[in-house]
Design an enzyme around this catalytic site. Structure first.
Site, PDB file in Angstrom:
ATOM      1  N   CYS A 135       0.827  -1.209   0.000  1.00 10.25           N
ATOM      2  CA  CYS A 135       0.000   0.000   0.000  1.00 10.25           C
ATOM      3  C   CYS A 135       0.864   1.263   0.000  1.00 10.25           C
ATOM      4  O   CYS A 135       0.527   2.267  -0.641  1.00 10.25           O
ATOM      5  CB  CYS A 135      -0.925   0.014   1.213  1.00 10.25           C
ATOM      6  SG  CYS A 135      -2.094  -1.353   1.235  1.00 10.25           S
TER       7      CYS A 135
ATOM      8  N   ARG B  21      -7.795  -3.891  -3.633  1.00  8.13           N
ATOM      9  CA  ARG B  21      -7.227  -2.754  -4.377  1.00  8.13           C
ATOM     10  C   ARG B  21      -8.123  -2.437  -5.573  1.00  8.13           C
ATOM     11  O   ARG B  21      -7.884  -2.889  -6.693  1.00  8.13           O
ATOM     12  CB  ARG B  21      -5.802  -3.089  -4.822  1.00  8.13           C
ATOM     13  CG  ARG B  21      -4.899  -3.455  -3.656  1.00  8.13           C
ATOM     14  CD  ARG B  21      -3.475  -3.769  -4.095  1.00  8.13           C
ATOM     15  NE  ARG B  21      -2.759  -4.394  -2.993  1.00  8.13           N
ATOM     16  CZ  ARG B  21      -2.264  -3.750  -1.946  1.00  8.13           C
ATOM     17  NH1 ARG B  21      -2.390  -2.440  -1.869  1.00  8.13           N
ATOM     18  NH2 ARG B  21      -1.639  -4.399  -0.980  1.00  8.13           N
TER      19      ARG B  21
END
Length: 221
Positions: free
Chosen positions: A55, A132
């Site tokens: 991330c 995601r």
């Protein structure tokens, strides 16, 4: 008794749908989807958690290329199921360690309302962390393209920007994009819909024609 569990599941938005309205707390204050400027595109993307390695690389990628999105008249909007305090701590930590500043709003979706509204929670992947996801939302607040990646595979920033530019170019010139299209490449002109249009296409020497249904041209201007 009939099981109505499925009836209680919110249908995730699909391509062509109006993007669901929401109100959320972010690192830039409270926002609503409708509060974004009416002439702006929005790229909204979720990540599983703050202070995690993949991330961090992804959010840094968005931050480093924010100017490219701005040049395409596009606002960035991040999201994860973390608190505002975690977001702020992570933003500051990354800036101190790498010099990269996440200068765009990140939704603190602790109640998971936005994640559920946009189908960012995939139960077989995780029930508490958003996958995601990337939603491309046009100025009319319509969903135009959706990308989903699992928790362990980072996204491709070049492809996100390429897809955004392809959507905008298609809208502007009423054309389609071939495989691997990028700015400057030839585009596909719409196929003819009548015999008259087909004959005109066959006689047109200004385009690159494979056959009457597949033809390309260069964009001018």
């Amino acid at each position: 008794m009939e099981d109505n569990t499925e009836n209680n599941i919110i249908q995730m938005p699909r391509i062509g749908d109006q993007a669901p309205e929401f109100t959320a707390k972010t690192t830039k204050g409270d926002i609503t989807l409708s509060s974004f400027a009416k002439d702006k595109w929005i790229v909204m993307f979720s990540h599983p958690a703050d202070f995690t390695p993949v991330c961090t690389t992804e959010m840094s990628g968005f931050a480093l290329r924010k100017g490219e999105f701005e040049a395409l008249n596009t606002e960035l909007l991040g999201l994860s199921i973390d608190s505002i305090h975690a977001h702020l701590g992570w933003v500051n930590n990354v800036r101190n360690n790498t010099g990269v500043y996440f200068d765009f709003p990140i939704i603190a979706d602790l109640d998971m309302k936005v994640s559920k509204l946009y189908g960012m929670l995939q139960p077989n992947e995780s029930e508490t962390a958003a996958v995601r996801a990337v939603f491309f939302i046009d100025p009319k607040k319509k969903v135009r393209l959706i990308m989903y990646y699992p928790l362990n595979v980072g996204r491709n920033m070049d492809e996100i920007l390429r897809a955004l530019e392809a959507l905008q170019t298609s809208d502007k010139y009423s054309v389609a994009m071939p495989l691997d299209w990028k700015k400057g490449d030839k585009v596909i002109v719409p196929p003819p819909k009548t015999l008259k249009e087909m004959e005109e296409r066959l006689a047109d020497d200004t385009i690159e024609r494979v056959d009457f249904y597949l033809a390309k041209k260069e964009l001018v201007g």
